[in-house]
Design a protein around this motif. Structure first.
Motif, PDB file in Angstrom:
ATOM      1  N   HIS A  46       6.438   6.005  -2.002  1.00 49.37           N
ATOM      2  CA  HIS A  46       7.667   5.200  -2.060  1.00 49.37           C
ATOM      3  C   HIS A  46       7.793   4.603  -3.461  1.00 49.37           C
ATOM      4  CE1 HIS A  46       5.336   4.845   1.647  1.00 49.37           C
ATOM      5  NE2 HIS A  46       6.452   4.844   2.341  1.00 49.37           N
ATOM      6  N   PHE A  92       6.308   5.005   7.138  1.00 45.67           N
ATOM      7  CA  PHE A  92       6.173   3.549   7.004  1.00 45.67           C
ATOM      8  C   PHE A  92       5.049   3.054   7.906  1.00 45.67           C
ATOM      9  CE2 PHE A  92      10.847   4.393   6.387  1.00 45.67           C
ATOM     10  CZ  PHE A  92      10.823   4.294   4.995  1.00 45.67           C
ATOM     11  N   LYS A  96       0.961   1.896   4.482  1.00 48.22           N
ATOM     12  CA  LYS A  96       1.620   2.585   3.353  1.00 48.22           C
ATOM     13  C   LYS A  96       2.224   1.549   2.393  1.00 48.22           C
ATOM     14  CE  LYS A  96       0.416   6.576   4.889  1.00 48.22           C
ATOM     15  NZ  LYS A  96       1.025   7.662   5.590  1.00 48.22           N
ATOM     16  N   LEU A 118       5.184   0.871   1.562  1.00 53.94           N
ATOM     17  CA  LEU A 118       6.177   0.148   2.372  1.00 53.94           C
ATOM     18  C   LEU A 118       5.813   0.433   3.823  1.00 53.94           C
ATOM     19  CD1 LEU A 118       8.758  -1.577   2.617  1.00 53.94           C
ATOM     20  CD2 LEU A 118      10.078   0.550   2.619  1.00 53.94           C
ATOM     21  N   GLY A 119       5.350  -0.587   4.526  1.00 53.51           N
ATOM     22  CA  GLY A 119       4.836  -0.378   5.879  1.00 53.51           C
ATOM     23  C   GLY A 119       5.601  -1.189   6.911  1.00 53.51           C
ATOM     24  N   ALA A 120       5.840  -0.574   8.062  1.00 52.80           N
ATOM     25  CA  ALA A 120       6.477  -1.274   9.180  1.00 52.80           C
ATOM     26  C   ALA A 120       5.394  -2.024   9.969  1.00 52.80           C
ATOM     27  CB  ALA A 120       7.197  -0.264  10.066  1.00 52.80           C
ATOM     28  N   GLN A 180      11.812  -2.307  13.771  1.00 49.59           N
ATOM     29  CA  GLN A 180      11.105  -1.823  12.573  1.00 49.59           C
ATOM     30  C   GLN A 180      12.058  -1.774  11.377  1.00 49.59           C
ATOM     31  OE1 GLN A 180       8.069  -1.910  12.623  1.00 49.59           O
ATOM     32  NE2 GLN A 180       7.599  -1.757  14.809  1.00 49.59           N
ATOM     33  N   LEU A 224      11.517  -3.584   7.849  1.00 47.72           N
ATOM     34  CA  LEU A 224      11.521  -2.798   6.607  1.00 47.72           C
ATOM     35  C   LEU A 224      12.584  -3.316   5.638  1.00 47.72           C
ATOM     36  CD1 LEU A 224      10.969   0.712   8.223  1.00 47.72           C
ATOM     37  CD2 LEU A 224       9.373  -0.455   6.662  1.00 47.72           C
TER      38      LEU A 224
END
Ligand SMILES: *Cc1c(COP(=O)(O)O)cnc(C)c1O
Length: 370
Positions: free
Chosen positions: A163, A183, A187, A189-191, A236, A240
């Motif tokens: 990302h 996500f 990561k 950008l993670g949820a 989610q 995000l």
């Protein structure tokens, strides 16, 4: 006794707690749990972030890869070229679509697919190349696209670890037919659960994926295609959306930490710090060292002393029990096999303190000097 974890999701939550809590409360209050404004707002924001025309939110990174293959009609009888040095989901998506994964070895310096070896793996059945932007660094896309164009192949970027990563000022999704994101909580950008997305500049492909993820729906009970249930949750999506505005700063913090590690480690005997390609903005999802000597002993000693180091990935995919049926022998991909035996991932996350990083370096230095 882990003193420095590999990632620290709690530290990140504590930095942005009011934003997360209000996003979650908002969704619960309006009860629009599936689709709707929360998902559309995140899709628009993430498409803008990756600088693609479209983003389709889906249930996971694996679903993103599978849905792109399905939308491109890649399945039974088709072959997809990818790397044996990646998380197994890349290959699972190809197999789920009914196609056959064909491995090509990595470049030993970047750990990404070696474009020079792709041509030899192309057959009349080859339909696509699926490069992985491993560890947060974009694969050599100019060279990969040249091969793909020469043979009329689709290109699906596995950007689950990339990302915001750039090469020549371009982000994942700029080269291939589509880029697939995960996500998963750890990561960049993670949820707060499973989530994923497809980014693409192809409007027809975007429409097809949007339908496929939601049971092939044209309207509530009118189904144009046989699809699946792989939607992105509104909860989610809201989380995000709250996190996305922080992503560039988080990636910058990872890059500063990586540069700090590079400086602190490059003179240690027996370690090779990760290489950044010229023109690349590596976002260091993983900070991967190559070490000489007994890697497993070093890993265990680091863990025993409170350093949450790991290995991404210790078993090449062509040597995984689950994939033995593909018929590859040990020795088939020497660079991948050497990497799997010699790499170590050090803790890296935006909230990591210099004290924690110093602890990692001191522990590593003292173990290497013995
Ligand atoms: C995380 C990851 C995936 C799978 O993503 P999920 O969201 O866990 O399904 C695929 N490919 C790579 C390279 C990954 O790191």
């Amino acid at each position: 006794m882990i003193v420095v974890p590999l990632v620290d999701l709690k530290a990140q939550y504590q930095m942005i707690q009011p934003e997360i809590d209000s996003a979650v409360a908002r969704v619960i209050a309006h009860t629009g749990f599936i689709g709707g404004q929360e998902v559309q707002a995140f899709e628009a924001a993430f498409a803008a972030y990756q600088r693609t025309a479209h983003c389709i939110g889906v249930a996971s990174g694996t679903a993103a890869l599978f849905l792109v293959l399905k939308a491109l009609d890649i399945g039974r009888g088709d072959e997809v070229i990818t790397s044996p040095h990646t998380f197994i989901a890349t290959v699972e998506a190809i197999l789920q679509a009914g196609a056959l994964p064909v491995f090509v070895d990595i470049d030993p310096v970047t750990f990404n697919l070696d474009p020079n070896q792709i041509e030899a793996a192309i057959t009349p059945r080859t339909k696509a190349i699926m490069p992985v932007h491993l560890y947060g660094q974009i694969a050599d896309m100019d060279a990969i696209m040249k091969v793909a164009q020469r043979y009329g192949l689709r290109v699906i970027e596995d950007a689950a670890q990339a990302h915001g990563a750039e090469l020549s000022g371009k982000r994942a999704g700029a080269w291939g037919d589509a880029a697939c994101f995960s996500f998963y909580p750890g990561k960049n950008l993670g949820a707060y659960g499973d989530a994923g997305a497809v980014c693409t500049n192809d409007s027809a492909l975007a429409d097809r994926i949007a339908k496929l993820r939601d049971h092939g729906r044209a309207s509530k009970y009118e189904h144009d295609l046989v699809g699946c249930g792989e939607r992105l949750d509104a909860l989610q999506a809201a989380i995000l959306s709250a996190k996305l505005p922080h992503l560039d700063a988080w990636n910058d913090a990872r890059r500063r930490r990586a540069a700090w590690y590079d400086q602190a480690l490059h003179e240690l005997n027996g370690v090779c710090t990760p290489a950044q390609m010229s023109g690349a903005r590596h976002v260091y999802h993983i900070y991967c060292l190559a070490v000489s000597g007994d890697r497993d002993a070093l890993l265990h000693a680091l863990n025993a002393q409170g350093i949450g180091a790991g290995v991404h990935y210790p078993v090449p995919l062509h040597m995984q029990p689950a994939l033995r049926f593909l018929g590859y022998e040990p020795g088939a991909f020497p660079h991948t096999e050497r990497a799997a035996a010699s790499i170590i991932s050090l803790p890296i996350y935006p909230e990591m303190t210099t004290e924690q990083a110093s602890r990692v370096v001191e522990t590593l230095a003292s173990l290497l000097s013995h």
